[in-house]
Design a protein around this motif. Structure first.
Motif, PDB file in Angstrom:
ATOM      1  N   MET A   1       0.833  -1.196   0.000  1.00 45.77           N
ATOM      2  CA  MET A   1       0.000   0.000   0.000  1.00 45.77           C
ATOM      3  C   MET A   1       0.866   1.244   0.000  1.00 45.77           C
ATOM      4  N   SER A   2       0.429   2.266  -0.684  1.00 49.48           N
ATOM      5  CA  SER A   2       1.207   3.496  -0.730  1.00 49.48           C
ATOM      6  C   SER A   2       0.948   4.339   0.505  1.00 49.48           C
ATOM      7  N   THR A   3       1.814   5.336   0.728  1.00 53.83           N
ATOM      8  CA  THR A   3       1.653   6.246   1.853  1.00 53.83           C
ATOM      9  C   THR A   3       0.334   6.983   1.763  1.00 53.83           C
ATOM     10  N   LYS A   4      -0.061   7.373   0.558  1.00 52.96           N
ATOM     11  CA  LYS A   4      -1.306   8.111   0.372  1.00 52.96           C
ATOM     12  C   LYS A   4      -2.501   7.313   0.870  1.00 52.96           C
ATOM     13  N   GLU A   5      -2.482   5.998   0.687  1.00 57.91           N
ATOM     14  CA  GLU A   5      -3.583   5.154   1.148  1.00 57.91           C
ATOM     15  C   GLU A   5      -3.674   5.131   2.673  1.00 57.91           C
ATOM     16  N   HIS A   6      -2.578   5.453   3.359  1.00 55.97           N
ATOM     17  CA  HIS A   6      -2.560   5.460   4.813  1.00 55.97           C
ATOM     18  C   HIS A   6      -2.819   6.846   5.405  1.00 55.97           C
ATOM     19  N   ALA A   7      -2.982   7.840   4.546  1.00 59.79           N
ATOM     20  CA  ALA A   7      -3.183   9.200   5.038  1.00 59.79           C
ATOM     21  C   ALA A   7      -4.461   9.276   5.872  1.00 59.79           C
ATOM     22  N   ILE A   8      -4.371   9.979   6.983  1.00 61.00           N
ATOM     23  CA  ILE A   8      -5.531  10.156   7.854  1.00 61.00           C
ATOM     24  C   ILE A   8      -6.310  11.365   7.359  1.00 61.00           C
ATOM     25  N   ILE A   9      -7.607  11.212   7.261  1.00 56.43           N
ATOM     26  CA  ILE A   9      -8.459  12.305   6.804  1.00 56.43           C
ATOM     27  C   ILE A   9      -8.334  13.463   7.790  1.00 56.43           C
ATOM     28  N   PRO A  10      -8.065  14.675   7.290  1.00 61.81           N
ATOM     29  CA  PRO A  10      -7.933  15.829   8.186  1.00 61.81           C
ATOM     30  C   PRO A  10      -9.153  15.970   9.095  1.00 61.81           C
ATOM     31  N   GLY A  11      -8.879  16.300  10.341  1.00 65.02           N
ATOM     32  CA  GLY A  11      -9.963  16.505  11.295  1.00 65.02           C
ATOM     33  C   GLY A  11     -10.360  15.259  12.064  1.00 65.02           C
ATOM     34  N   THR A  12      -9.712  14.120  11.769  1.00 66.01           N
ATOM     35  CA  THR A  12     -10.099  12.895  12.466  1.00 66.01           C
ATOM     36  C   THR A  12      -9.117  12.458  13.548  1.00 66.01           C
ATOM     37  N   VAL A  13      -7.953  13.068  13.601  1.00 61.47           N
ATOM     38  CA  VAL A  13      -6.933  12.644  14.564  1.00 61.47           C
ATOM     39  C   VAL A  13      -7.464  12.726  15.990  1.00 61.47           C
ATOM     40  N   ASP A  14      -8.053  13.861  16.364  1.00 63.80           N
ATOM     41  CA  ASP A  14      -8.569  14.006  17.726  1.00 63.80           C
ATOM     42  C   ASP A  14      -9.622  12.949  18.021  1.00 63.80           C
ATOM     43  N   LEU A  15     -10.545  12.774  17.088  1.00 62.26           N
ATOM     44  CA  LEU A  15     -11.616  11.795  17.270  1.00 62.26           C
ATOM     45  C   LEU A  15     -11.037  10.401  17.504  1.00 62.26           C
ATOM     46  N   LEU A  16     -10.085  10.000  16.691  1.00 59.70           N
ATOM     47  CA  LEU A  16      -9.516   8.660  16.806  1.00 59.70           C
ATOM     48  C   LEU A  16      -8.758   8.469  18.117  1.00 59.70           C
ATOM     49  N   ILE A  17      -8.010   9.479  18.525  1.00 60.66           N
ATOM     50  CA  ILE A  17      -7.263   9.376  19.783  1.00 60.66           C
ATOM     51  C   ILE A  17      -8.227   9.369  20.974  1.00 60.66           C
ATOM     52  N   LEU A  18      -9.197  10.278  20.963  1.00 62.07           N
ATOM     53  CA  LEU A  18     -10.161  10.322  22.063  1.00 62.07           C
ATOM     54  C   LEU A  18     -10.906   8.994  22.185  1.00 62.07           C
ATOM     55  N   ARG A  19     -11.304   8.431  21.046  1.00 60.55           N
ATOM     56  CA  ARG A  19     -12.028   7.150  21.081  1.00 60.55           C
ATOM     57  C   ARG A  19     -11.140   6.049  21.631  1.00 60.55           C
ATOM     58  N   THR A  20      -9.875   6.056  21.260  1.00 60.89           N
ATOM     59  CA  THR A  20      -8.939   5.045  21.747  1.00 60.89           C
ATOM     60  C   THR A  20      -8.768   5.154  23.256  1.00 60.89           C
ATOM     61  N   LEU A  21      -8.722   6.373  23.774  1.00 62.16           N
ATOM     62  CA  LEU A  21      -8.536   6.574  25.213  1.00 62.16           C
ATOM     63  C   LEU A  21      -9.823   6.344  26.012  1.00 62.16           C
ATOM     64  N   ARG A  22     -10.956   6.245  25.327  1.00 62.23           N
ATOM     65  CA  ARG A  22     -12.215   5.994  26.037  1.00 62.23           C
ATOM     66  C   ARG A  22     -12.165   4.669  26.794  1.00 62.23           C
ATOM     67  N   ASP A  23     -11.412   3.721  26.277  1.00 59.05           N
ATOM     68  CA  ASP A  23     -11.335   2.396  26.889  1.00 59.05           C
ATOM     69  C   ASP A  23     -10.382   2.325  28.075  1.00 59.05           C
ATOM     70  N   GLY A  24      -9.632   3.388  28.334  1.00 57.56           N
ATOM     71  CA  GLY A  24      -8.711   3.395  29.463  1.00 57.56           C
ATOM     72  C   GLY A  24      -7.439   4.149  29.124  1.00 57.56           C
ATOM     73  N   SER A  25      -6.631   4.390  30.134  1.00 61.70           N
ATOM     74  CA  SER A  25      -5.415   5.172  29.921  1.00 61.70           C
ATOM     75  C   SER A  25      -4.369   4.343  29.166  1.00 61.70           C
ATOM     76  N   LEU A  26      -3.647   5.054  28.302  1.00 62.87           N
ATOM     77  CA  LEU A  26      -2.605   4.434  27.483  1.00 62.87           C
ATOM     78  C   LEU A  26      -1.451   5.403  27.322  1.00 62.87           C
ATOM     79  N   HIS A  27      -0.252   4.873  27.120  1.00 62.73           N
ATOM     80  CA  HIS A  27       0.879   5.728  26.759  1.00 62.73           C
ATOM     81  C   HIS A  27       0.840   5.936  25.249  1.00 62.73           C
ATOM     82  N   GLY A  28       1.587   6.916  24.763  1.00 62.41           N
ATOM     83  CA  GLY A  28       1.525   7.306  23.367  1.00 62.41           C
ATOM     84  C   GLY A  28       1.752   6.171  22.386  1.00 62.41           C
TER      85      GLY A  28
END
Length: 119
Positions: A1-28
């Motif tokens: 897969m190319s790098t472009k296929e892995h690009a995160i849609i702008p504006g979703t980083v916060d949503l994805l991180i917040l959702r990941t942390l909803r399940d409990g505390s994690l290190h980076g």
């Protein structure tokens, strides 16, 4: 897969991180690893973008952090959602779902009766 296929849609980083942390505390690194695993390798967040987002969200009061030991016994900063972060997650999830629904409607086949008509 190319790098472009892995690009995160702008504006979703916060949503994805917040959702990941909803399940409990994690290190980076665990946040990054969880995003990659849960997306089956599609979502790959570079370290610079991840830590920039974590620090910004910490300043916003959406997450808080404390030092602890990783599963490998190394010192790491663990992040967890605050009540403000839970509210932000709900708000961003609602906006994201409305956006996804709108895009799905646009991508759906257009009935011939609608082709060329003005709204």
């Amino acid at each position: 897969m190319s790098t472009k296929e892995h690009a995160i849609i702008p504006g979703t980083v916060d949503l994805l991180i917040l959702r990941t942390l909803r399940d409990g505390s994690l290190h980076g690194f665990a946040v990054s690893r969880t995003l990659r695993r849960r997306s089956e390798g599609v979502v790959i967040l570079q370290d610079g973008a991840l830590y920039q987002a974590l620090h910004r969200m910490e300043r916003e009061g959406w997450i808080e952090a404390e030092w602890g030991l990783s599963e490998k016994g190394k010192r790491a900063k663990f992040y967890r959602l605050t009540s403000a972060g839970r509210r932000q997650l709900e708000s961003e999830t609602s906006r994201w779902r409305a956006y996804v629904d709108a895009v799905a409607r646009i991508l759906a086949p257009t009935p011939m009766a609608e082709v060329g008509t003005e709204v």
